[in-house]
Design an enzyme around this catalytic site. Sequence first.
Site, mmCIF file in Angstrom:
data_model
loop_
_atom_site.group_PDB
_atom_site.id
_atom_site.type_symbol
_atom_site.label_atom_id
_atom_site.label_comp_id
_atom_site.label_asym_id
_atom_site.label_seq_id
_atom_site.Cartn_x
_atom_site.Cartn_y
_atom_site.Cartn_z
ATOM 1 N N LYS A 1 0.932 -1.106 -0.032
ATOM 2 C CA LYS A 1 0.028 -0.063 0.081
ATOM 3 C C LYS A 1 0.915 1.254 -0.106
ATOM 4 O O LYS A 1 1.745 1.262 0.624
ATOM 5 C CB LYS A 1 -0.738 -0.069 1.305
ATOM 6 C CG LYS A 1 -1.962 0.939 1.140
ATOM 7 C CD LYS A 1 -3.010 0.944 2.371
ATOM 8 C CE LYS A 1 -4.041 1.883 2.537
ATOM 9 N NZ LYS A 1 -4.995 1.643 3.558
ATOM 10 N N SER B 1 -9.693 1.742 2.512
ATOM 11 C CA SER B 1 -8.963 2.572 1.438
ATOM 12 C C SER B 1 -7.963 1.595 0.842
ATOM 13 O O SER B 1 -7.109 2.091 -0.072
ATOM 14 C CB SER B 1 -8.279 3.726 2.453
ATOM 15 O OG SER B 1 -7.379 2.881 3.276
ATOM 16 N N SER C 1 -10.214 -0.616 6.708
ATOM 17 C CA SER C 1 -9.568 -0.253 5.216
ATOM 18 C C SER C 1 -9.003 -1.582 4.613
ATOM 19 O O SER C 1 -8.637 -1.417 3.404
ATOM 20 C CB SER C 1 -8.545 0.899 5.474
ATOM 21 O OG SER C 1 -9.299 1.947 5.578
#
Lengths: 497, 500
Positions: free
Chosen positions: A86, A161, A185
Amino acid sequence: MTALWRNLTMGRMLAESGRGGSTPHEATGAMREAAGRENSRWGAYSWLAPKAEMQARHAGFPGPDGAGLPGSGPPGPLAGFACAVKANLAVEGWPCDCGSRLLQGYLSPYDATVVRRLRAAGCGFLGVAAMDEFGMGSSCEFSCHGPVRNPWRPDCTPGGSSGGGAAAVAAGLAWFALGSDTGGSVRLPAHCCGVVGFKPTYGRISRFGLTAYASSLDTVGILARSVGDAALVYQAIAGRDPHDATTAVVPVAPCPDGPPDRQWRVGVVRPGPAQALEPAAAANFTQSLGIAGKVFGKMKDVDSLIDEVDVGVYTILAFAEAASNLARFDGSLYGQRGRQAEGGRSFGRMVRAVRSAGFGPEVKRRILLGTHVLSTGYRARTYDRAQAARRRLIAAFAEGFSRCDLLILPTASGGAFPLGSRLADPAAMYATDRFTVPASLAGLPAVTIPTGLDDRGLPLSVQLVGPPWSEATLLAAAQALEAEFRFRERKEAPWNR
Amino acid sequence: MESLKAGGLRPSVGLEIHARLVTRRKLFCGCPSVADAVDNSAICPVCMGLPGTLPVFNEDVLEPAVRLGLALGCAIQPVSRFDRKHYFYPDLPRNFQITQLERPLGLGGLFAIPRGDGGDELRVRIRRIHLEEDAGRLAAGPVPGMVGVDLNRAGAPLVEIVTEPDLDDGAAARAWVLRLRQLMVHLGVCDGAFESGSLRCDANVGFVAREGRGGAVGAGAWTELKNLNSPGAIQRAVDHEIARLSRRIGSLDAMRRETRAWDAAAARTVLLRVKEGSPDYRYFREPDLPDVVLQQAWIADQAARLPESPLDRERRWRERWGLAAADAAALGREPAVADYFEAVASALAGEPGGVGSPAQAARLAARWVLTEILAFWQGVGIDPDPCPVPAGKLASLLGLLAAERISGKAAKGVLEALRADPEADPPALVRDLGLEMIVDPDRIRTWCREVIAAHPAEAASLASGKTGLLEFLAGRVLAKSEGRASPPLVKNILRALISR
Ligand SMILES: [Zn+2]
C-alpha cells in the site's frame, strides 16, 4: 486455461512446485509481466517496480537469463513470492505518496519493519498499491491517481482504503498485498473484491513505516488469496518491534494446522434495525450462519455489540488524530511545495498554499473536523466523550468474550457500490464502515472471508472477530469456515477467468 | 513603586526553565544528542518526522530527569505520559511537539537558596517538572533569501521546570536561576551553558495582593517573557517588565495578558502577541508512546544516591570549617572548583605535621584556591581536566607552608614551578630551588645585627616603644635573606636584640 500464478494460493503454489511444476520465482516473473500489461484496466498499482530492481533486490527472481539469483542463506518461507505494498508503507527508494498530490515524488529513504521482515522471509515487492488519500475513504476514489476499479465489475469500487491491494490480489496480479486497517480499510476492500482481509490485534504488527492516519487505531493488515496465505504472511511480519513502542511482547503463536483441539464457542452479532443489510446481503448472512453452524456447532446470539454510535465515535477520534498526524505535511522538508508556495513570503503562507493545493477534499474535511473536536471549548463535548464511549465499547467486548471465543458478523451491509455513488454523501461513505469500526475501536483482531455473491454478482463476506492476541485461533477458525464456502473455486471470479 | 504599595500589590514572578539533559542519544530516536555539530549531521527519519516514523522513548533520560526532580523536592510520579502540543513552525518537523501536559514526571517541590550573605532564604516552590523534546533551529539557508533549518537539536531531551510565582524581582530571579544551574551542573544532568541554548528561561511577571489585601485590583500574571537566555537578561528583563507594568497599573484598561520578548540591545521588552489571540495547542495524549512507569523502589534508590547538594555543601563549609559565606559561595559556584577545593582541604588535613585542625586546613586551602588557583584557572576556563595543579600537590605545598618550612612568597614560587611541571614534587622543588626557610637562629641573628647597625634611628624608636617599626626592620632582614628567613623567628630575634 487460467495461468497457475493467477489463481493458486501460495500454499498450493509451493505444493505444485514441489511436484516439479514451475517455481514461485517463475510464477512471480510471469505475474509481473501480466501486471505491466493489465494494471491499467484496474489501476490497482499506482507504481510498478522496474523489473531490473526486482531482479537486483529480490533474491530468486528470474534474471535476464531466466535463472534465479542465488539467495543468501536458506530460502525464507515466502521465497520467490512477491506482494503489492500500500502506498502509505515505506519501501526504501520507492514512492510513498499515500495517494496524495502533496506527497507525489516523495521516495521513502527507509523500509517499514513489515517490509524488512518480508524481505528477510524471501519475499519481493511488485509495486505500490493505490489507496484513498492517506487512508481516508472507503472506495479508493479519493486518490491522486484516479479511482481503482473492482476486478469483479469495473463500474464498481474495490472498497477502500486498501482498494488497490485488494484489486491486485483479486485480479491475480499479486500473491498478497500489505494494507492498513484503521476502521476497516483492509476488511472492506477484501469484502468488495472477494479476497481474505486480515487485521491483527492493535500492537501485534509493527506500524513503523506506516504513514500514520489515526495512530491509536492504525494496524498493518493483509489482503490474501486464502486464510492460509494470510497466516503465512502474518507469521513472517508479526511480533514486537523496538521501533514501535506500541507493539506488544505477547508471543506470536503458530497458526494451528488441521482440526481444532476443542469446540469454539462462537457468538453471533446480528445487525440492529438501524444497520439493516441489503436483501441479498441479509440472505447471504443467514446462509453463512447456517454453514458456520456446521463448522462451529450451536452458536448463540450476543447482545448487539455494534451500535450506530460507533461510527460517530470513530469519526471523532480518528479525525482528531489525523489532524495531528497530517500536520507534518507542510512541504518544507519533503513533498510537493508547488508553484503557489515559491513566491510565499512567510512560512504560514507557504503552509497554507501547500496544504490547500496538496490535500484532496476528503482529507481537508477530516483535518478540519479533527481540528475542531480538539479545540478549546469543544473538546469536552466531542473528543472526551468519544474516548469514554471507546472505553465502554472495549469493556463491552471484553464482557462478550467472557462468554465466547469468537464473534461472527457481517463485514458490510452490501456488495461493492458503483463508482461515484457515495461521493456526494460523506455520512453514507462513513457508514460503510459500520461493521468494521467496532473491532478497530476495541483494537481486536478480525478476519473477513468471502462467502458468496450478491444479485449483482459482487462478493459478500462474513467477518470473524476475536479477543486480543487470539490471531492463531481466529485464523484457524476462519480457515475451517473458508473450506466450507469454497469461494476460490467460483468460475466467475476474476482469478479464474 | 509607591503606587504599587498604595494598591496593595507586590510583584510576583514565576519562571519556566528549559534545560537540555546530558544524554548520549536524543529523546525519541537513536541520534546522538549533540550541541555543536555540522548542520543536519545528527538527524534520522524519526527526528525529521518523516512519514511512517514513530517515537521510541529513550529511557536513558529518566535517571538525570528524576535525579533533578528529586533534588528539587518534587514528588516523582509513578506514572507519567506524553502529550502532543500542536503549532506550525519550520523548526518543528512534525508540527507538533511531544511534551508532558496532564501527567508530568514530577509535581510539587521547593528550592530555597540563601539571600545574599547568609540571612534569610529565598524560597521558591516548584509546580512541576516534565520531559519534552527540543525543536530544531532556523539557520542561514543554502540559497540567499531562504531560511534553512538545522534539525540537530530536534528531539534533544529537555526538562522543563515550572515554578510558582514566588520571586519578587530580577535580582532574585537571576540568583535563583544561577543556583538552579549550579545544582544541575553539580548533578551532571545539564551542562548549564546558556550560550549554546542548553539552558533557557521564560518568566511570568505579574502582581499579587499583599498579605491582608485580598482581591486587590491589578493582581494577576500579565506578561510571559520569552527567551531570556542569560542570567543578565533574566534580571534586566524582569525588572524592566515590573517597572513597565507598574506604570500601567493605575489604568486597568491598559492591562492585558501579553507575550513579550527581551530585546537586549534596546534594553526593553517588546510585544510578541496578545494572549487572547494566542494559539490553541490542541493537546492530546501521544498515542505512539506508552505511559512512563517508574517503580517506587527505583525512585527511592535514585533519592538515596543523590549527592550532597551544593547548598548543603556550602553550609557544611561554613558551619564546620568556619568559611565566610562569600568565600563558600565563591568556591561552590563551579562544581569543578568545589571538588578541587574539597580535595585540597582533605589532603592538607592529612599532611604530616603542623597543619592544625581540619578547619584550619580548610581555611588555608580556601585562601589559596580562591586567590591563586581561581585566578589562573579562570584565565583558561574552568575545567577539571587539565587541572592547573593537582590537588595533592597543592596540599603538599600548603603543608610545607603551614609547617613554616617555607615562606608565603616561596610557596608562590613553588606554585609557579608546579604549574610548569605538575608532576614535580613540592618538597623536592623547595630543596632544588633553595627555598627552604632559614630557621638557623645564628644566621638570622647575624642579619638582624647588620640591619640594626644600618638603621640606628629606627632601632632606637622601636626600643622606645614604636612597635610599628618592628615590621620595617623585619622586612629589611627578610630582604637580606632573600625572603627565606622565618618571619616569626626574625621578629623574635629582633625584639630580643632591641630590648637587650
Ligand atoms: Zn534522529
